[in-house]
Design an enzyme around this catalytic site. Structure first.
Site, PDB file in Angstrom:
ATOM      1  N   ASP A  60      38.115  42.516  41.044  1.00  0.00           N
ATOM      2  CA  ASP A  60      39.083  43.087  41.984  1.00  0.00           C
ATOM      3  C   ASP A  60      40.481  42.628  41.591  1.00  0.00           C
ATOM      4  O   ASP A  60      41.041  41.698  42.171  1.00  0.00           O
ATOM      5  CB  ASP A  60      38.744  42.634  43.404  1.00  0.00           C
ATOM      6  CG  ASP A  60      39.660  43.256  44.448  1.00  0.00           C
ATOM      7  OD1 ASP A  60      40.311  44.276  44.136  1.00  0.00           O
ATOM      8  OD2 ASP A  60      39.730  42.710  45.568  1.00  0.00           O
ATOM      9  N   LYS A  62      43.177  45.020  40.831  1.00  0.00           N
ATOM     10  CA  LYS A  62      44.207  45.985  41.237  1.00  0.00           C
ATOM     11  C   LYS A  62      45.224  46.235  40.123  1.00  0.00           C
ATOM     12  O   LYS A  62      46.425  46.025  40.287  1.00  0.00           O
ATOM     13  CB  LYS A  62      44.907  45.499  42.516  1.00  0.00           C
ATOM     14  CG  LYS A  62      43.936  45.252  43.674  1.00  0.00           C
ATOM     15  CD  LYS A  62      44.652  44.671  44.884  1.00  0.00           C
ATOM     16  CE  LYS A  62      43.681  44.402  46.021  1.00  0.00           C
ATOM     17  NZ  LYS A  62      42.750  43.281  45.743  1.00  0.00           N
ATOM     18  N   ASN A  68      49.117  53.435  28.973  1.00  0.00           N
ATOM     19  CA  ASN A  68      48.457  52.868  27.805  1.00  0.00           C
ATOM     20  C   ASN A  68      47.906  51.472  28.096  1.00  0.00           C
ATOM     21  O   ASN A  68      46.788  51.136  27.687  1.00  0.00           O
ATOM     22  CB  ASN A  68      49.454  52.799  26.640  1.00  0.00           C
ATOM     23  CG  ASN A  68      48.813  52.279  25.370  1.00  0.00           C
ATOM     24  OD1 ASN A  68      47.908  52.892  24.811  1.00  0.00           O
ATOM     25  ND2 ASN A  68      49.283  51.133  24.903  1.00  0.00           N
ATOM     26  N   THR A  69      48.675  50.681  28.830  1.00  0.00           N
ATOM     27  CA  THR A  69      48.235  49.325  29.157  1.00  0.00           C
ATOM     28  C   THR A  69      47.041  49.348  30.100  1.00  0.00           C
ATOM     29  O   THR A  69      46.079  48.589  29.924  1.00  0.00           O
ATOM     30  CB  THR A  69      49.395  48.527  29.785  1.00  0.00           C
ATOM     31  OG1 THR A  69      50.472  48.462  28.847  1.00  0.00           O
ATOM     32  CG2 THR A  69      48.963  47.123  30.163  1.00  0.00           C
ATOM     33  N   ALA A 205      33.587  37.786  52.297  1.00  0.00           N
ATOM     34  CA  ALA A 205      33.849  36.505  51.633  1.00  0.00           C
ATOM     35  C   ALA A 205      33.703  35.356  52.615  1.00  0.00           C
ATOM     36  O   ALA A 205      32.665  34.703  52.674  1.00  0.00           O
ATOM     37  CB  ALA A 205      35.226  36.517  50.980  1.00  0.00           C
ATOM     38  N   ARG A 206      34.747  35.103  53.412  1.00  0.00           N
ATOM     39  CA  ARG A 206      34.768  33.903  54.245  1.00  0.00           C
ATOM     40  C   ARG A 206      33.564  33.719  55.160  1.00  0.00           C
ATOM     41  O   ARG A 206      33.040  32.598  55.261  1.00  0.00           O
ATOM     42  CB  ARG A 206      36.075  33.862  55.054  1.00  0.00           C
ATOM     43  CG  ARG A 206      37.258  33.406  54.218  1.00  0.00           C
ATOM     44  CD  ARG A 206      38.593  33.628  54.916  1.00  0.00           C
ATOM     45  NE  ARG A 206      38.994  35.037  54.866  1.00  0.00           N
ATOM     46  CZ  ARG A 206      40.179  35.483  55.278  1.00  0.00           C
ATOM     47  NH1 ARG A 206      41.059  34.645  55.797  1.00  0.00           N
ATOM     48  NH2 ARG A 206      40.482  36.767  55.180  1.00  0.00           N
TER      49      ARG A 206
END
Length: 232
Positions: A60, A62, A68-69, A205-206
């Site tokens: 994850d 983002k 191109n990158t 998660a938490r």
């Protein structure tokens, strides 16, 4: 159902991340590696190790850059065998990512509006639309770009499903099982509700990694996920 639950390894130590994975054992087979883990816990190497061990990994990160990158970055992640990778849901970025992921097993996800943002935050960021309107726009653009799915709040999942159709993934953070605190999340929902609304994967998660018994917490969430009507 187990594969629909993604546990966020939101920790800064690889040793701690590995402790969580070991504690979860067979209860979970899908893990998210975000900024904290990627940069603070050698998350790239950790992700490849998890993949080698038969786990699924969602990077994850983002991504957002020139075409191109983005294309070369997504291609590099595709080579790891990762299951999912996020990019910002801008049309050019998503098209470049889709091109790079073509033919691989990598599902590129466009991030629409963060679950920590509400209408006021979206307005402050300079958008004329409200949060739901911006999510709808990004969902349409993601569909047209040909990527694998989107990330949105569970509150928009039902609307998004009508836009993108039945095949694309909808990954929803902001999942809070019964008894959990909202924390910094603003657009939250319970596990069963999110699946019923159209989500295909839930990120937690938490409530799991901070639990005294992570495996028991994960199983409780899986039980909640099984308790409702699932989107098909």
């Amino acid at each position: 159902m187990t594969g629909q639950l993604i546990v966020g390894l939101d920790v800064s130590s690889r040793a701690r991340a590995e402790e969580i994975v070991a504690a979860l054992g067979d209860a979970v087979d899908f893990y998210k590696i975000g900024y904290q883990c990627f940069y603070g816990a050698d998350g790239y190497a950790l992700g490849k190790a998890l993949i080698a061990a038969g786990k699924k990994v969602f990077f994850d990160l983002k991504l957002l850059d020139i075409d191109n990158t983005v294309e070369k970055g997504v291609a590099a992640f595709a080579e790891t065998g990762a299951a999912m990778l996020t990019v910002h849901a801008y049309p050019k970025t998503m098209r470049a990512a889709a091109k790079a992921a073509a033919g691989s097993g990598l599902c590129v996800l466009g991030v629409t509006v963060l679950t920590s943002m509400d209408d006021a935050d979206v307005k402050e960021a300079g958008y004329e639309r409200d949060a739901a309107g911006l999510v709808a726009l990004r969902a349409q653009q993601a569909r047209d770009a040909g990527i694998g799915g989107i990330v949105s709040s569970p509150h928009e999942a039902e609307m998004v499903r009508t836009i993108i159709g039945p095949k694309m993934a909808i990954v929803t953070p902001g999942i809070r099982p019964a008894g959990s605190a909202a924390g910094d999340q603003k657009r939250i929902m319970g596990p069963a509700e999110a699946l019923a609304a159209g989500a295909t994967h839930l990120v937690v998660a938490r409530p799991i990694i901070e639990a005294a018994d992570p495996a028991a917490a994960a199983r409780a969430i899986l039980a909640e996920m099984n308790s409702g009507t699932r989107f098909a």
